[in-house]
Every structure is written in C-alpha cells, then in structure tokens.
Write a protein that holds these residues in place. Structure first.
Motif, PDB file in Angstrom:
ATOM      1  N   HIS A  31      50.329 127.116 138.206  1.00 29.11           N
ATOM      2  CA  HIS A  31      51.671 128.488 138.154  1.00 29.11           C
ATOM      3  C   HIS A  31      52.515 128.032 138.691  1.00 29.11           C
ATOM      4  N   ARG A  45      54.553 125.977 136.432  1.00 28.74           N
ATOM      5  CA  ARG A  45      55.271 126.711 135.568  1.00 28.74           C
ATOM      6  C   ARG A  45      56.158 127.491 135.755  1.00 28.74           C
ATOM      7  N   GLN A 100      59.134 125.524 136.768  1.00 29.27           N
ATOM      8  CA  GLN A 100      59.501 125.109 135.100  1.00 29.27           C
ATOM      9  C   GLN A 100      61.067 126.423 134.525  1.00 29.27           C
ATOM     10  N   PHE A 101      60.059 127.743 134.779  1.00 33.70           N
ATOM     11  CA  PHE A 101      60.989 128.506 134.034  1.00 33.70           C
ATOM     12  C   PHE A 101      62.488 128.466 134.704  1.00 33.70           C
ATOM     13  N   VAL A 116      64.234 130.971 132.224  1.00 39.86           N
ATOM     14  CA  VAL A 116      63.146 131.418 131.544  1.00 39.86           C
ATOM     15  C   VAL A 116      62.840 132.461 132.408  1.00 39.86           C
ATOM     16  N   GLU A 144      59.631 139.784 131.975  1.00 46.05           N
ATOM     17  CA  GLU A 144      59.274 139.823 130.703  1.00 46.05           C
ATOM     18  C   GLU A 144      58.064 139.932 130.118  1.00 46.05           C
ATOM     19  N   LEU A 145      57.291 138.648 130.940  1.00 41.54           N
ATOM     20  CA  LEU A 145      55.944 138.294 130.222  1.00 41.54           C
ATOM     21  C   LEU A 145      55.192 138.846 131.192  1.00 41.54           C
TER      22      LEU A 145
END
Lengths: 139, 234
Positions: free
Chosen positions: A121, A124, A127-128, A133, A137-138
């Motif tokens: 996580h 991740r 990276q986002f 990103v 919204e996710l």
C-alpha cells in the motif's frame, strides 16, 4: 510457437495440472488445425470465411465431448467463444477460457501478511502520488 | 484463344529466391492440408505459389486469399520442397496498398504508431482504470488479493508485461487473471504507462516498418525500466 515445433506440449502440461479429464482435439498435434482466427483473421472483415474455416475446429470440439475449451491466445479464445459457439452447435460445449484464466481460477494461495500488505500500500500510494492519480475517488 | 503469359523474372517482387516459388513442383500437398482451401473461389496455396512462379504476382496480391489464410504454416510444414509459403503469402500482404488493407488492422497500426496503442487509449485513462481495478482485486469475493495494486513504471522489476488494448478498452476484468497469478507468486512485475500495447498488427497487415517499431518500443520500455524479462501474453 510455430507449426510442428511441439511448443504446445508445454500448454498441455499446464492444462493437465489444472484439470483431471483433459481431452485432445485430435490424434496428433501435427494433424491439428488453426481455429481460423489466426494471422489477423479475427480482425478481418471476412466473417463468412473465418467461420467456414473454424468449422473444422468446431467439429473437433464437438467430438471431444468437452464442456470447457482452453485457448492459448486472445484470437483463438474470441473465435471459439464469440464466433464458433454462436454459429455452430458444439455438443456439450459450455465455455472457453484462456489458459492463464484456467491457471488463475485454479490457484490456491494464502493472502499476503499484514506486513506485506502495508508495504504494498505504501508503494502504491507513492506511485499514485508520482502519477497524479487521485486516491479519494477510489475510496 | 487466351493470350500467352509472358514470365518477367527480372521484375519480380515475390518468390525471387530459389527457396520460394520456383522449387515448387505442383504436388498440391499444401492445398490438400490447408484449411483455407476452397474458402476463396479459385484460390489455394498451390495456386498462389504457381501464380507467383508464373509471374502473376499482382493477381495474388489483389485476391483476398492471403488475408483469409491465417498464416498457420501447415502448408509449409508439409511441403516436400521447403517452399516458404508463409513468407510468400505474408509478402502478398506487404505488397497491398495500405489503403486497401482489409478491416481495421492498418488503422490500428497507425493509431498505435501515433498514440502508443491500437485503440488510442490516453495515458491518464489507463492509469485511472488500473488504479480502480486494484481495490476490486483486493476485495474479490472468491479469490481476494489484499495488498494488490498494478505497479506502473516500476524500475528494476523482475518482469514487464504488455497489455492487449482490447482489455483495458472493453474487457478490463480479463486482465485480473494474470494479475492474480502474479499476486499468488509474489512476482515483482510492472507495466509501462506508455507504449504498452502488446498486439502487433503490423505483423498481420504486412507493415514491416511498424512491426519493427512496435517491437522496439516493447524493448525500449524494458530497458528504460531496467527490467530483464518481458512477458508478452499475446
């Protein structure tokens, strides 16, 4: 892979690890036939010819008596699932799977540990952030 | 009376080496083993090779036989003379004018060249889709994968994976099969955020230049991200 190189034996081994009752399409791989959608034919406008070509494969599938057909490529899968299955009565046939789909569905595995999940996580999220990103919204 | 055929060997574009059309002795083994024989009236592999040997190249190029042929290579495997039928039939595709290539494969090839994938999916759309599918994998009812996400542009990963544009475009759930295998194997993998297309329509449309460019991009992604192994699920 090319005709006559017996590379398909590797696919046969993989399928045999996932399924108990595997039926061959024909007596020898050297006697076998393309599904009819190779070489770009799936994307060609010659639907009638593609289905007439695939009739050989549909007959083979019917004769195996199998419910599940394993395809090694995107075009074979689409030809059998979206082409042949709609055009011909293939006996016991029910579905087509990619070979990697069969492997994926056959997997028995442990979910990752809390520590591994936390680490993933964090990677991740980094990276986002790098790629812009939006996380909100996710979630 | 039919006009005699004049064979002009000096201006041939196909079958120019002895390994190709000229060694054919017309036995017909190729045609009898070809599943496409009879699908295009007047054509089969033997007739195509004979036509080329007799200088009637343009007739083969103009016919749809080289496009109904799936390049499966059964003909070539059984040919007792080793005629390179696949190279020759694909050669007919190369010699088609680009605006006469059937179907969407030429347009897709150009789209890929210009925008990095056959369907022109923008980078941001792809990144959002991949991010969106991560939690779905984590919370999957049948086979949950807690901790899963799609590693994008991850330098030094073990494997770089190409994608088939039809999947992010129309069948995104189908990408999860490979992803679950990577998860279970705890594989260190990645995808590229650009030029990630794995489908190479230049191969099928007879566009050698774009075929090569596409392969070069896959290699370039691996080199840029210092990944040693390319997984090409096509």
């Amino acid at each position: 892979m090319a005709f006559g190189d017996h590379e398909g034996d590797k696919s046969r081994w993989i399928v045999s690890q996932c399924c108990e009752n595997v039926a061959e399409m024909c007596d020898s791989p050297l006697n076998n036939l393309c599904c009819g959608a190779g070489g770009g034919a799936w994307a060609m406008p010659y639907t009638e010819e593609r289905l007439a070509y695939g009739k050989h494969k549909a007959d083979q599938i019917t004769k195996t008596g199998a419910e599940l057909v394993i395809a090694p490529c995107h075009n074979c899968r689409d030809q059998i699932m979206k082409g042949l299955a709609k055009e011909f009565d293939m006996g016991n046939y029910k579905e087509t799977m990619y070979i990697w789909e069969l492997v994926s569905e056959s997997l028995v595995y442990e979910p990752w540990s809390e520590e591994e999940i936390k680490k993933a996580h964090a990677e991740r999220d980094a990276q986002f952030e790098r790629d812009g990103v939006e996380l909100e919204e996710l979630e | 009376m039919q006009e005699p055929i004049t064979i002009d060997r000096s201006n041939r574009r196909l079958g120019t080496s002895p390994e190709l059309a000229d060694v054919c002795f017309a036995c017909g083994t190729c045609a009898s083993g070809c599943p496409a024989t009879g699908l295009v009236p007047g054509w089969d592999p033997r007739k195509a090779i004979r036509a080329i040997a007799l200088g009637l190249e343009q007739e083969v190029i103009d016919s749809k036989f080289p496009w109904v042929c799936t390049l499966c290579a059964r003909c070539e495997y059984v040919c007792p003379m080793g005629v390179q039928l696949v190279k020759t039939l694909r050669g007919c595709r190369i010699l088609r004018e680009r605006d006469e290539v059937p179907g969407p494969i030429h347009k897709g090839t150009i789209m890929n060249f210009e925008r990095g994938n056959n369907l022109g999916i923008p980078r941001d759309d792809l990144l959002f889709l991949l991010a969106d599918l991560g939690p779905e994998m984590e919370e999957d009812e049948k086979q949950p994968c807690p901790g899963f996400y799609v590693p994008v542009d991850k330098e030094g990963a073990n494997i770089i994976v190409t994608m088939n544009s039809k999947e992010p475009f129309a069948e995104p759930d189908d990408m999860k099969f490979w992803w679950r295998i990577f998860y279970a194997a705890k594989e260190d993998w990645t995808v590229s955020s650009t030029n990630w297309e794995g489908v190479n329509w230049g191969l099928f449309s007879g566009d050698d230049e774009n075929w090569k460019i596409q392969v070069g991009r896959v290699l370039e992604n691996a080199r840029r991200l210092k990944v040693k192994t390319i997984l090409y699920p096509e």
